[in-house]
Enzyme design. Structure first.
Site, PDB file in Angstrom:
ATOM      1  N   ASP A 292      15.510  99.721 -78.262  1.00 30.49           N
ATOM      2  CA  ASP A 292      17.334  98.865 -79.151  1.00 30.49           C
ATOM      3  C   ASP A 292      17.291 100.690 -80.463  1.00 30.49           C
ATOM      4  OD1 ASP A 292      18.373  95.794 -78.680  1.00 30.49           O
ATOM      5  OD2 ASP A 292      16.824  96.990 -77.428  1.00 30.49           O
TER       6      ASP A 292
ATOM      7  N   ASN B 245       7.159  95.427 -77.223  1.00 31.70           N
ATOM      8  CA  ASN B 245       8.739  95.030 -76.963  1.00 31.70           C
ATOM      9  C   ASN B 245       9.636  94.345 -78.171  1.00 31.70           C
ATOM     10  OD1 ASN B 245       9.827  92.995 -74.004  1.00 31.70           O
ATOM     11  ND2 ASN B 245      10.756  93.668 -76.242  1.00 31.70           N
TER      12      ASN B 245
ATOM     13  N   SER C 118       4.905  96.627 -73.920  1.00 33.61           N
ATOM     14  CA  SER C 118       5.609  97.868 -74.770  1.00 33.61           C
ATOM     15  C   SER C 118       7.206  97.813 -74.342  1.00 33.61           C
ATOM     16  CB  SER C 118       4.862  98.999 -75.252  1.00 33.61           C
ATOM     17  OG  SER C 118       5.992  99.775 -76.300  1.00 33.61           O
TER      18      SER C 118
ATOM     19  N   ARG D 165       6.266  83.408 -69.513  1.00 35.58           N
ATOM     20  CA  ARG D 165       6.626  84.311 -70.986  1.00 35.58           C
ATOM     21  C   ARG D 165       7.315  83.401 -71.438  1.00 35.58           C
ATOM     22  NH1 ARG D 165      12.061  86.896 -69.551  1.00 35.58           N
ATOM     23  NH2 ARG D 165      11.879  85.900 -68.019  1.00 35.58           N
ATOM     24  N   PRO D 166       6.585  83.459 -73.189  1.00 37.05           N
ATOM     25  CA  PRO D 166       6.903  82.636 -74.252  1.00 37.05           C
ATOM     26  C   PRO D 166       8.291  81.956 -74.384  1.00 37.05           C
ATOM     27  CG  PRO D 166       4.699  83.488 -74.927  1.00 37.05           C
ATOM     28  CD  PRO D 166       5.625  84.035 -73.693  1.00 37.05           C
TER      29      PRO D 166
ATOM     30  N   GLY E 205      12.560  97.205 -69.978  1.00 39.57           N
ATOM     31  CA  GLY E 205      13.869  96.996 -70.920  1.00 39.57           C
ATOM     32  C   GLY E 205      15.434  96.679 -69.935  1.00 39.57           C
TER      33      GLY E 205
ATOM     34  N   ASP F 179      15.543  93.847 -67.913  1.00 45.67           N
ATOM     35  CA  ASP F 179      15.101  92.527 -67.869  1.00 45.67           C
ATOM     36  C   ASP F 179      16.432  91.703 -67.205  1.00 45.67           C
ATOM     37  OD1 ASP F 179      15.601  93.093 -70.000  1.00 45.67           O
ATOM     38  OD2 ASP F 179      13.635  91.577 -71.282  1.00 45.67           O
TER      39      ASP F 179
ATOM     40  N   GLU G 153      26.657  93.640 -76.688  1.00 46.12           N
ATOM     41  CA  GLU G 153      25.275  94.624 -76.230  1.00 46.12           C
ATOM     42  C   GLU G 153      25.817  94.709 -74.716  1.00 46.12           C
ATOM     43  OE1 GLU G 153      21.700  91.750 -74.595  1.00 46.12           O
ATOM     44  OE2 GLU G 153      23.580  90.610 -73.983  1.00 46.12           O
TER      45      GLU G 153
END
Length: 600
Positions: free
Chosen positions: A197, A233, A243, A307-308, A340, A342, A537
């Site tokens: 970003d 990331n 990353s 993924r938390p 990126g 996802d 976004e």
């Protein structure tokens, strides 16, 4: 493993015919393969070492209780005391609770008593180099667009953040990863820094004459490379072991061109090389193609657990899978997050039809992506250039040779002679993915082995695609999956991939198409801004212009990279862009594309 597990060597030795023994060998092979899969999966590290933010019973119980509408909220909350104290309290409460599973009310009380609200470790920050009238505005001929650009410039003030001192002094009480300088965040639920970003944010900041703020953000990323060996990331510990597309060297290029600050280059070039080496050491893959061996790169995050920040979504996606398959799927989902994208049909490798595919079919590590390799191609060229500027011919020659090897590999493996464009390569099926994605054109922007003939072929590919038939931008794909990186969504970075790639071409037709796409994107951004008073976004390429949708969370406002690209396009084409017909605009290009398709 049920009956397969019960096979004995004695049973095998007494099997009295060849076919029976062959069947036993097959079953034994399955046992070994499954056991090996489970062993590999169980050995994967967690997203980070925190027993609160990345793994452990507290995380599991809170996320499964669904205390928050967004799983990210909990793992963004700072601790009021040390992790040891909080975990000891939690364990005591668990031990005292019948069944050891706390009720939702117990968990709510525990979280309220031991955690501070998310975002309290950050404070609003107004960049001191912000001005209300950057020179960029003077190059915009259309008065409405000029006024809008002034609004976009003002958004940087809304997105400025700096970390409170306790993030540095008590890092174990925060999921936020400390960096030394203030920053610009994307916006919405994304209240920390994000890697790719920030490339478009920094582009926008430089155009807004906010050079010191842009430099500070780049220095933050250099700090992370120095500390971690790579850039996560995003700015949270749960992102630590993955990353995102490696744009750091391109950020430095933009800053260097803007300032001619060669001392900055000299001081930090070793860190750019270190980040490049991370991708070579941990994300490289050898590909056999046409009787030759090539080294390229892929997204490949070998990290286990949900993924938390999307804990329950990952648990629900993996429902019904055995332990080994669950862990492998979770690693593949993190690999997609590293890209990126996802999530997207781009990463789905189903056994049958793509139309029936879902997140369970995500196999990101099996794909050699065009965009990642095009970016690294550019990184190698820039490292050669930078070392040449600094007079280190040995290093310059080394990276020039690496660049030339990459160009050859991209040409051999990723270029499709039948489609006449670059395509992602499927390692499992040993074939290209012929679906349309804007990233198929990434080598144009990154100038990775592109000549006039190649540009002409890639341009014809785009012109013949239905991707140009949408009125509000180039869609992320042509497949509807309800994932946010698929049709009908369009994203700012992918518009830049296509527009900047075409603009770099020497072909007048490509340059004019770049302007037409820029005009379409700017008018749609403006129309949505006038309607909702926000930048978003992602956007919907269909209908009368609206924010995008789908995916794991609601569309977010802000928005860093959308602002940055809008300012970039206003800078490039400010003397030609117009605001007229924002809602009804449909370029000749859309009509032309439809006519072309109707004749095919």
């Amino acid at each position: 493993m049920g009956k397969v597990q019960q096979l004995s060597l004695q049973q095998f030795s007494t099997a009295n015919n060849c076919s029976t023994r062959m069947a036993w060998w097959v079953l034994l092979g399955i046992c070994i393969a499954v056991a090996g899969q489970q062993a590999v999966a169980s050995s994967l590290p967690p997203p980070c070492d925190s027993e609160i933010y990345c793994t452990g019973e507290l995380l599991r119980q809170v996320q499964q209780a669904k205390l928050f509408t967004d799983d990210k909220f909990f793992v963004d909350m700072p601790l009021k005391e040390s992790p040891e104290v909080v975990l000891e309290r939690f364990q005591k409460l668990v031990n005292e609770t019948p069944g050891r599973d706390l009720s939702q009310e117990q968990l709510k009380v525990f979280v309220d008593e031991n955690f501070s609200p998310r975002g309290q470790e950050l404070e609003n920050w107004e960049p001191p180099d912000w001005t209300d009238s950057p020179p960029l505005l003077q190059g915009i001929a259309d008065k409405k667009l000029q006024s809008w650009a002034r609004d976009l410039n003002a958004i940087w003030r809304q997105l400025g953040r700096q970390m409170k001192p306790e993030v540095k002094t008590s890092p174990d009480r925060h999921s936020l990863i400390y960096v030394p300088n203030p920053l610009i965040v994307p916006g919405g639920r994304f209240i920390e820094y994000y890697y790719w970003d920030s490339f478009w944010v920094i582009e926008g900041l430089l155009l807004s004459n906010m050079t010191a703020t842009a430099k500070g953000m780049i220095e933050n990323f250099l700090y992370l490379v120095d500390k971690l060996g790579h850039i996560p990331n995003g700015g949270r510990v749960y992102y630590e072991r993955r990353s995102q597309p490696p744009f750091l060297t391109l950020m430095v290029e933009s800053y260097w061109k803007h300032t001619n600050d060669t001392d900055f280059l000299r001081h930090n070039l070793h860190l750019l090389e270190a980040e490049y080496q991370f991708w070579q050491d941990h994300r490289a893959v050898n590909v056999s193609f046409g009787g030759k061996e090539y080294t390229l790169n892929r997204y490949n995050v070998q990290v286990g657990g949900p993924r938390p920040e999307s804990y329950m979504k990952d648990v629900e996606t993996a429902a019904g899978l055995d332990e080994g398959a669950r862990e492998i799927l979770w690693a593949e989902l993190k690999s997609a997050a590293e890209s990126g994208w996802d999530f997207s049909s781009r990463w789905f490798l189903p056994e049958s039809s793509l139309l029936a595919a879902s997140l369970k079919d995500t196999k990101t590590s099996a794909i050699v992506p065009v965009d990642l390799n095009a970016i690294l191609c550019r990184v190698e060229q820039l490292l050669a250039t930078f070392y040449g500027v600094l007079g280190n011919s040995e290093k310059a020659n080394f990276f020039q040779a690496a660049h030339e090897r990459r160009v050859a590999a991209v040409r051999a493996v990723l270029w499709s002679n039948s489609t006449e464009v670059w395509l992602d390569y499927n390692l499992q099926q040993e074939r290209h993915n012929e679906a349309f994605y804007p990233t198929n054109l990434m080598p144009l922007w990154m100038e990775c082995g592109v000549d006039v003939a190649t540009s002409e072929k890639a341009l014809r590919y785009l012109e013949s695609s239905s991707a140009l038939s949408y009125p509000h931008g180039v869609p992320t794909s042509l497949v509807r999956t309800q994932q946010q990186w698929d049709l009908p969504n369009a994203w700012a970075p992918l518009q830049d991939v296509v527009i900047s790639g075409l603009a770099k071409s020497s072909l007048p037709r490509a340059q004019e198409l770049a302007f037409t796409l820029a005009q379409s994107w700017i008018r749609m951004n403006l129309a949505v801004y006038e309607k909702y008073h926000y930048m978003y976004e992602k956007y919907d390429v269909e209908g009368d212009g609206k924010p995008g949708g789908g995916g794991e969370y609601q569309v977010q406002e802000g928005f860093g990279w959308t602002n940055g690209l809008a300012l970039r396009l206003l800078h490039l084409y400010g003397d030609r862009l117009t605001s007229a017909g924002t809602l009804l605009f449909r370029s000749w290009l859309c009509v032309g594309a439809c006519l072309v398709l109707s004749l095919i």
